[in-house]
Design a protein around this motif. Sequence first.
Motif, PDB file in Angstrom:
ATOM      1  N   SER A 154       0.751  -1.274  -0.272  1.00  0.00           N
ATOM      2  CA  SER A 154      -0.095   0.043   0.483  1.00  0.00           C
ATOM      3  C   SER A 154       0.814   1.186  -0.133  1.00  0.00           C
ATOM      4  O   SER A 154       2.487   1.916   0.840  1.00  0.00           O
ATOM      5  N   ALA A 156       0.477   3.234   1.829  1.00  0.00           N
ATOM      6  CA  ALA A 156       0.584   3.995   3.687  1.00  0.00           C
ATOM      7  C   ALA A 156       1.900   3.392   3.631  1.00  0.00           C
ATOM      8  O   ALA A 156       2.635   3.316   4.977  1.00  0.00           O
ATOM      9  N   GLY A 160       2.647   6.145   5.465  1.00  0.00           N
ATOM     10  CA  GLY A 160       1.105   6.169   6.372  1.00  0.00           C
ATOM     11  C   GLY A 160       0.666   7.272   7.165  1.00  0.00           C
ATOM     12  O   GLY A 160       1.124   8.436   7.052  1.00  0.00           O
ATOM     13  N   GLN A 161      -0.045   6.886   7.458  1.00  0.00           N
ATOM     14  CA  GLN A 161      -0.891   8.569   7.783  1.00  0.00           C
ATOM     15  C   GLN A 161      -1.546   7.735   9.475  1.00  0.00           C
ATOM     16  O   GLN A 161      -0.895   7.446   9.919  1.00  0.00           O
ATOM     17  N   GLN A 164      -2.632   4.990  11.580  1.00  0.00           N
ATOM     18  CA  GLN A 164      -1.962   3.795  10.654  1.00  0.00           C
ATOM     19  C   GLN A 164      -0.769   3.207  10.690  1.00  0.00           C
ATOM     20  O   GLN A 164      -0.349   2.385  10.194  1.00  0.00           O
ATOM     21  N   TYR A 167      -1.426  -0.470  10.212  1.00  0.00           N
ATOM     22  CA  TYR A 167      -1.021  -1.008   8.711  1.00  0.00           C
ATOM     23  C   TYR A 167      -0.027  -0.670   8.101  1.00  0.00           C
ATOM     24  O   TYR A 167       0.396  -1.466   7.370  1.00  0.00           O
ATOM     25  N   ALA A 168       0.746   0.947   8.516  1.00  0.00           N
ATOM     26  CA  ALA A 168       1.868   1.319   7.246  1.00  0.00           C
ATOM     27  C   ALA A 168       2.833   0.210   8.136  1.00  0.00           C
ATOM     28  O   ALA A 168       3.814  -0.109   7.190  1.00  0.00           O
ATOM     29  N   LYS A 171       2.308  -3.348   5.710  1.00  0.00           N
ATOM     30  CA  LYS A 171       2.876  -3.291   4.161  1.00  0.00           C
ATOM     31  C   LYS A 171       4.256  -2.660   3.875  1.00  0.00           C
ATOM     32  O   LYS A 171       4.759  -3.042   2.906  1.00  0.00           O
TER      33      LYS A 171
END
Length: 261
Positions: A154, A156, A160-161, A164, A167-168, A171
């Motif tokens: 991603s 991200a 990444g935000q 995140q 998630y970041a 990924k």
Amino acid sequence: MKLDNTVSAVITGGASGLGAATARALAAKGVKVALFDLQKDKGEAVAAEIGGVFCEVNVTSDESVIAGFEKARAAHGQERILVCCAGTGAAMKTASRSKQDGSIKHYPADAFNWLIQINLVGTFRCVALSAAGMMTLEPQNEDGERGAIVNTASVAGEDGQMGQVAYAASKAGVIGMTLPIARDLMSEGIRVNTILPGIFETPLMLGAPQQVKDALAASVPFPKRLGKPEEYAGLALTMIENSYFNGEDVRLDGAIRMAPR
């Protein structure tokens, strides 16, 4: 790699979104496709549509993934193609303060690990087991090519935000293992590449309010819209068919760079 009815593929997360689009694109080339997913009804429907086979698989379980490959290979033979689209997301700050009462909470490590297990370890589990199977195949062409693997990260993973972090990290891990795996498998003729999608029309995104989708689309430099699963599938097929495409992490994002929030 030549794509025809002598070649089989496994698509994780193949019941919907990016995975389903890729399954349809490969099947249109004559490839025999097996879908790994937990969404049984959707997976069986896509499999019936493309003449493939559905395997109910949990990518966090060795036993489940092994059983999935056994079922897929019993139906279609050893796969030359693996596309990993299975994954999920969650949003939570590392630590945060309540606006109501000022109380402080942190991101539980168990919740962080849950996302890592699905997105990163689950991807690696499928890659390692598939690559071991691909090594038993005879090379398909004069380059000595046995197989091709496409993973899904991603944007991200690079920008990444807020919220995140898990998630970041998951990924970024997928991005980080692309080149080492490609190097691990280079003597066996197995290529590995990774796609970093931006904001796409996935099932999760389609459920968002229209104003949210419009705002996200407006944030994309060009074209000002969400990405289409078929565009992901097109890049995945290019990575599979072009035998010189190896060890690459490629953004597919309309030139977006994610803001902090």
